[in-house]
Design a protein around this motif. Structure first.
Motif, PDB file in Angstrom:
ATOM      1  N   LEU A  14      46.819  40.282 -18.824  1.00  0.00           N
ATOM      2  CA  LEU A  14      48.088  40.188 -19.544  1.00  0.00           C
ATOM      3  C   LEU A  14      47.850  40.094 -21.044  1.00  0.00           C
ATOM      4  O   LEU A  14      48.468  40.805 -21.834  1.00  0.00           O
ATOM      5  CB  LEU A  14      48.888  38.981 -19.051  1.00  0.00           C
ATOM      6  CG  LEU A  14      50.206  38.712 -19.763  1.00  0.00           C
ATOM      7  CD1 LEU A  14      51.174  39.872 -19.569  1.00  0.00           C
ATOM      8  CD2 LEU A  14      50.812  37.425 -19.261  1.00  0.00           C
ATOM      9  N   THR A  54      50.763  28.742 -21.160  1.00  0.00           N
ATOM     10  CA  THR A  54      51.708  28.425 -20.094  1.00  0.00           C
ATOM     11  C   THR A  54      52.224  27.018 -20.364  1.00  0.00           C
ATOM     12  O   THR A  54      51.595  26.231 -21.061  1.00  0.00           O
ATOM     13  CB  THR A  54      51.045  28.424 -18.701  1.00  0.00           C
ATOM     14  OG1 THR A  54      49.990  27.457 -18.687  1.00  0.00           O
ATOM     15  CG2 THR A  54      50.505  29.779 -18.352  1.00  0.00           C
ATOM     16  N   PRO A 127      58.857  34.341 -25.257  1.00  0.00           N
ATOM     17  CA  PRO A 127      58.645  34.292 -23.810  1.00  0.00           C
ATOM     18  C   PRO A 127      58.354  35.700 -23.281  1.00  0.00           C
ATOM     19  O   PRO A 127      59.104  36.634 -23.554  1.00  0.00           O
ATOM     20  CB  PRO A 127      59.969  33.769 -23.251  1.00  0.00           C
ATOM     21  CG  PRO A 127      60.741  33.277 -24.425  1.00  0.00           C
ATOM     22  CD  PRO A 127      60.211  33.973 -25.629  1.00  0.00           C
ATOM     23  N   LEU A 128      57.256  35.850 -22.548  1.00  0.00           N
ATOM     24  CA  LEU A 128      56.894  37.154 -22.001  1.00  0.00           C
ATOM     25  C   LEU A 128      57.402  37.340 -20.582  1.00  0.00           C
ATOM     26  O   LEU A 128      57.838  38.420 -20.218  1.00  0.00           O
ATOM     27  CB  LEU A 128      55.373  37.339 -22.016  1.00  0.00           C
ATOM     28  CG  LEU A 128      54.727  37.409 -23.391  1.00  0.00           C
ATOM     29  CD1 LEU A 128      53.219  37.571 -23.248  1.00  0.00           C
ATOM     30  CD2 LEU A 128      55.316  38.536 -24.208  1.00  0.00           C
ATOM     31  N   TYR A 129      57.308  36.299 -19.776  1.00  0.00           N
ATOM     32  CA  TYR A 129      57.757  36.398 -18.401  1.00  0.00           C
ATOM     33  C   TYR A 129      57.846  35.009 -17.791  1.00  0.00           C
ATOM     34  O   TYR A 129      57.272  34.063 -18.301  1.00  0.00           O
ATOM     35  CB  TYR A 129      56.824  37.290 -17.578  1.00  0.00           C
ATOM     36  CG  TYR A 129      55.466  36.683 -17.288  1.00  0.00           C
ATOM     37  CD1 TYR A 129      55.203  36.077 -16.063  1.00  0.00           C
ATOM     38  CD2 TYR A 129      54.446  36.713 -18.229  1.00  0.00           C
ATOM     39  CE1 TYR A 129      53.966  35.523 -15.803  1.00  0.00           C
ATOM     40  CE2 TYR A 129      53.217  36.167 -17.967  1.00  0.00           C
ATOM     41  CZ  TYR A 129      52.979  35.574 -16.742  1.00  0.00           C
ATOM     42  OH  TYR A 129      51.761  35.011 -16.480  1.00  0.00           O
ATOM     43  N   LEU A 130      58.580  34.912 -16.707  1.00  0.00           N
ATOM     44  CA  LEU A 130      58.630  33.684 -15.926  1.00  0.00           C
ATOM     45  C   LEU A 130      57.832  33.937 -14.667  1.00  0.00           C
ATOM     46  O   LEU A 130      58.087  34.897 -13.934  1.00  0.00           O
ATOM     47  CB  LEU A 130      60.072  33.312 -15.571  1.00  0.00           C
ATOM     48  CG  LEU A 130      60.957  32.946 -16.755  1.00  0.00           C
ATOM     49  CD1 LEU A 130      62.384  32.715 -16.288  1.00  0.00           C
ATOM     50  CD2 LEU A 130      60.425  31.721 -17.464  1.00  0.00           C
ATOM     51  N   GLN A 131      56.873  33.104 -14.432  1.00  0.00           N
ATOM     52  CA  GLN A 131      56.000  33.289 -13.279  1.00  0.00           C
ATOM     53  C   GLN A 131      56.630  32.678 -12.033  1.00  0.00           C
ATOM     54  O   GLN A 131      57.168  31.579 -12.084  1.00  0.00           O
ATOM     55  CB  GLN A 131      54.662  32.620 -13.558  1.00  0.00           C
ATOM     56  CG  GLN A 131      53.681  32.801 -12.444  1.00  0.00           C
ATOM     57  CD  GLN A 131      52.323  32.346 -12.886  1.00  0.00           C
ATOM     58  OE1 GLN A 131      51.805  32.836 -13.880  1.00  0.00           O
ATOM     59  NE2 GLN A 131      51.753  31.415 -12.155  1.00  0.00           N
ATOM     60  N   ASN A 132      56.579  33.409 -10.954  1.00  0.00           N
ATOM     61  CA  ASN A 132      57.051  32.901  -9.673  1.00  0.00           C
ATOM     62  C   ASN A 132      55.861  32.746  -8.745  1.00  0.00           C
ATOM     63  O   ASN A 132      55.049  33.665  -8.614  1.00  0.00           O
ATOM     64  CB  ASN A 132      58.061  33.869  -9.042  1.00  0.00           C
ATOM     65  CG  ASN A 132      59.347  33.917  -9.819  1.00  0.00           C
ATOM     66  OD1 ASN A 132      59.872  32.890 -10.193  1.00  0.00           O
ATOM     67  ND2 ASN A 132      59.849  35.109 -10.075  1.00  0.00           N
TER      68      ASN A 132
END
Length: 165
Positions: A14, A54, A127-132
Motif C-alpha cells: 500500500l 493505523t 484517510p486512505l481506507y477503512l480496514q475491515n
C-alpha cells in the motif's frame, strides 16, 4: 514516506503504491518500511515528512482519535499525546471539548462529526481506507467479532447440530 510497522502484511504494498502515485504527480518520494520501534522514534522526532499509520479504537467513537492524534497537545490535560504533527486548530479543539461533555447522543455525534470535518479540511491527515477484518471458520461454528478487531477465542460458539433428514 515512512511506514508504521504496526500495519498488517498488506501495508508495504500500500505504501509503495501511494509513493508511486505521488512520484507520478511530481512529488519526490522515498519509501521506507520500518519496524514499529524504529518508526515511532523517528515519527516522534518528526523525521518523516509523511507517514502511513493505523489507529485502532476500542470505543468506536472518533473522540479517541481526535483527542490523541489531532488535539492541540497539552500534557497536563492529557490532550494530543500522539499529535506528532503538532497540529493545532482552536475550533476543532472547541468542538471536541464540547462533544466530550455532551450527554445527548445525537448532539455529541454532530459535534464529533463537525470536529472531524474541521480537521480533515485542514488536510493534516488523509484517510486512505477503512480496514475491515474478516474471520472464517467451519460451518458448525459461529463468532461475533469485536469492534476493535481483536480476536476473542472465548467468543467462538458451536452451532447446535441440526437433525438429519
Amino acid at each position: 514516506m515512512a511506514l508504521d510497522g504496526g500495519l498488517r502484511d498488506e501495508a508495504p504494498g500500500l505504501v509503495q503504491a501511494v509513493g508511486q502515485m505521488w512520484t507520478r504527480i511530481g512529488v519526490r518520494t522515498m519509501v521506507e518500511a520500518q519496524p514499529y520501534a524504529t518508526f515511532i522514534g523517528r515519527a516522534s522526532r518528526r523525521e518523516a515528512p509523511a507517514a502511513l499509520l493505523t489507529w485502532g479504537n476500542s470505543t468506536g467513537e472518533v473522540s479517541v482519535l481526535l483527542n490523541s492524534v489531532l488535539r492541540t497537545p497539552d500534557r497536563d490535560a492529557g490532550h494530543g499525546p500522539a499529535n506528532r504533527l503538532l497540529y493545532s486548530n482552536a475550533e476543532m479543539d472547541r468542538q471536541l471539548a464540547a462533544a466530550q461533555t455532551e450527554m445527548d447522543d445525537a448532539r455529541r455525534e454532530d459535534l464529533l462529526r463537525r470536529a472531524s470535518l474541521t480537521a480533515l479540511e485542514d488536510g493534516m491527515i488523509v484517510p486512505l481506507y477503512l480496514q475491515n477484518a474478516i474471520w472464517a471458520m467451519r460451518a458448525n461454528l459461529t463468532y461475533e467479532a469485536r469492534m476493535d478487531e481483536r480476536n476473542d477465542p472465548a467468543a467462538v460458539r458451536l452451532i447446535a447440530a441440526r437433525p438429519a433428514r
